[in-house]
Design an enzyme around this catalytic site. Structure first.
Site, short mmCIF file in Angstrom:
data_model
loop_
_atom_site.label_atom_id
_atom_site.label_comp_id
_atom_site.label_asym_id
_atom_site.label_seq_id
_atom_site.Cartn_x
_atom_site.Cartn_y
_atom_site.Cartn_z
N ASP A 101 7.20 -4.98 -9.57
CA ASP A 101 5.90 -4.53 -9.08
C ASP A 101 5.61 -3.15 -9.67
OD1 ASP A 101 3.49 -4.68 -7.45
OD2 ASP A 101 4.39 -3.10 -6.26
N CYS A 144 -3.67 -8.50 -3.18
CA CYS A 144 -2.98 -7.26 -3.56
C CYS A 144 -1.79 -7.11 -2.64
CB CYS A 144 -3.93 -6.06 -3.41
SG CYS A 144 -3.09 -4.49 -3.67
N CYS A 196 3.25 -8.33 -8.54
CA CYS A 196 2.05 -7.48 -8.55
C CYS A 196 0.86 -8.30 -9.02
CB CYS A 196 2.33 -6.34 -9.52
SG CYS A 196 0.96 -5.25 -9.84
N1 DGL Z 1 0.76 -4.00 -6.81
C1 DGL Z 1 -0.65 -3.86 -7.10
C2 DGL Z 1 -1.34 -5.22 -6.91
O1 DGL Z 1 -0.87 -6.11 -6.23
C3 DGL Z 1 -1.29 -2.81 -6.23
C4 DGL Z 1 -0.86 -1.40 -6.56
C5 DGL Z 1 -1.33 -0.92 -7.90
O2 DGL Z 1 -2.54 -0.79 -8.12
O3 DGL Z 1 -0.46 -0.65 -8.73
O4 DGL Z 1 -2.41 -5.40 -7.45
#
Ligand code: DGL
Length: 278
Positions: free
Chosen positions: A12, A196, A75
């Site tokens: 992530d 997210c 992520c």
């Molecule tokens: N991990 C990101 C997502 O799921 C959120 C955090 C970021 O913007 O790095 O989109």
């Protein structure tokens, strides 16, 4: 001879993927995992395609070097902006046994269990929304169960969670505003995907503003169920995942900072190690 350490890599941009890892550990407690958070370069949400791809590929390569044969991009932004290119252009350069999967497809495939009228809302980072990955994948994989997809980018939500502002009036203000925008754009929405990693932590606030009867899909559970199924369907990959129940945590940020903040996301204290990416 001791069994080879071949953990499943969970990547992530920062802390959010811990909400996914938590579900993996619960569903598959005997598997080994390595978590890698690129906290030093997070957030990825507003970064360009090129940069998200470059950073994600570096992390995937690192996880392969560390013994992983299977890496999950936990992520959404990385899944939206880097997964396809990595699968198509980069994986063929590695050994045939390496796999990289994301979090978008499992959410998309399970939407049929949530929506009744085919009107789906997506809440995500700017990067995920602009990539259009959810509408595209829903059209491809939701087997005609989705008639209309409406997206709303929520750029303030990740910083609010990361700054531990979950219970503040400011958070209520922004969550309400984004949910209102989403519902105003399609008042018939009956299901919302939290696209997210950070958003499950805002669930109590989100529930205050989502109209009654609208279902909320959190990714952790559907992604872990989908991983269990994937490994059943692919015994050749499953046998390359070691199973001693070991979980290791790495971050590109100073480890004291990582350990302190990670607890909020995984619900327990952990010990990590700092790692440098090229
Ligand atoms: N991990 C990101 C997502 O799921 C959120 C955090 C970021 O913007 O790095 O989109």
């Amino acid at each position: 001879m001791a069994a080879k350490f071949q953990p499943i890599g969970v990547f992530d941009s920062g802390y959010g993927g811990l909400t996914i890892l938590k579900e993996f550990i619960q569903a598959m407690p005997n598997y080994d995992f390595i978590y890698l958070g690129d906290n030093a370069r997070a957030p990825y949400g507003s970064r360009s395609f090129e940069v998200v791809y470059e950073y994600t590929l570096q992390s995937v390569e690192k996880l392969f070097e560390m013994g992983c044969n299977l890496v999950i991009l936990a992520c959404n932004t990385a899944s939206a902006k880097a997964l396809r290119t990595i699968q198509q252009n980069d994986l063929p350069k590695f050994s045939q046994n390496k796999r990289v999967l994301g979090v978008i497809r499992p959410a998309v495939e399970s939407i049929g269990q949530f929506t009744r009228n085919g009107h789906v809302g997506i809440l995500g980072t700017v990067g995920t929304v602009l990539s259009n990955s959810y509408p595209i994948e829903l059209e491809k994989w939701a087997e005609g169960k989705v008639l209309k997809t409406t997206q709303e980018a929520c750029p303030i939500w990740v910083p609010l969670v990361e700054n531990n502002e979950i219970d503040s009036p400011g958070t209520d203000y922004f969550v309400e505003k984004n949910i209102r925008n989403l519902i105003a754009a399609d008042p018939e929405i009956d299901s919302i995907i939290l696209a997210c990693t950070h958003y499950p932590l805002l669930l109590p606030v989100i529930k205050k503003f989502v109209p009654e009867g609208v279902k909320i899909l959190e990714q952790g559970k559907v992604v872990s169920a989908s991983l269990v199924e994937y490994l059943k369907r692919h015994p050749e990959i499953d046998e390359k995942c070691s199973k001693s129940g070991i979980v290791k945590y790495y971050s590109t940020e100073s480890i004291d900072v990582f350990e302190k903040n990670a607890t909020t996301f995984i619900g327990k204290e952990l010990k990590g190690e700092k790692l440098t990416l090229k």
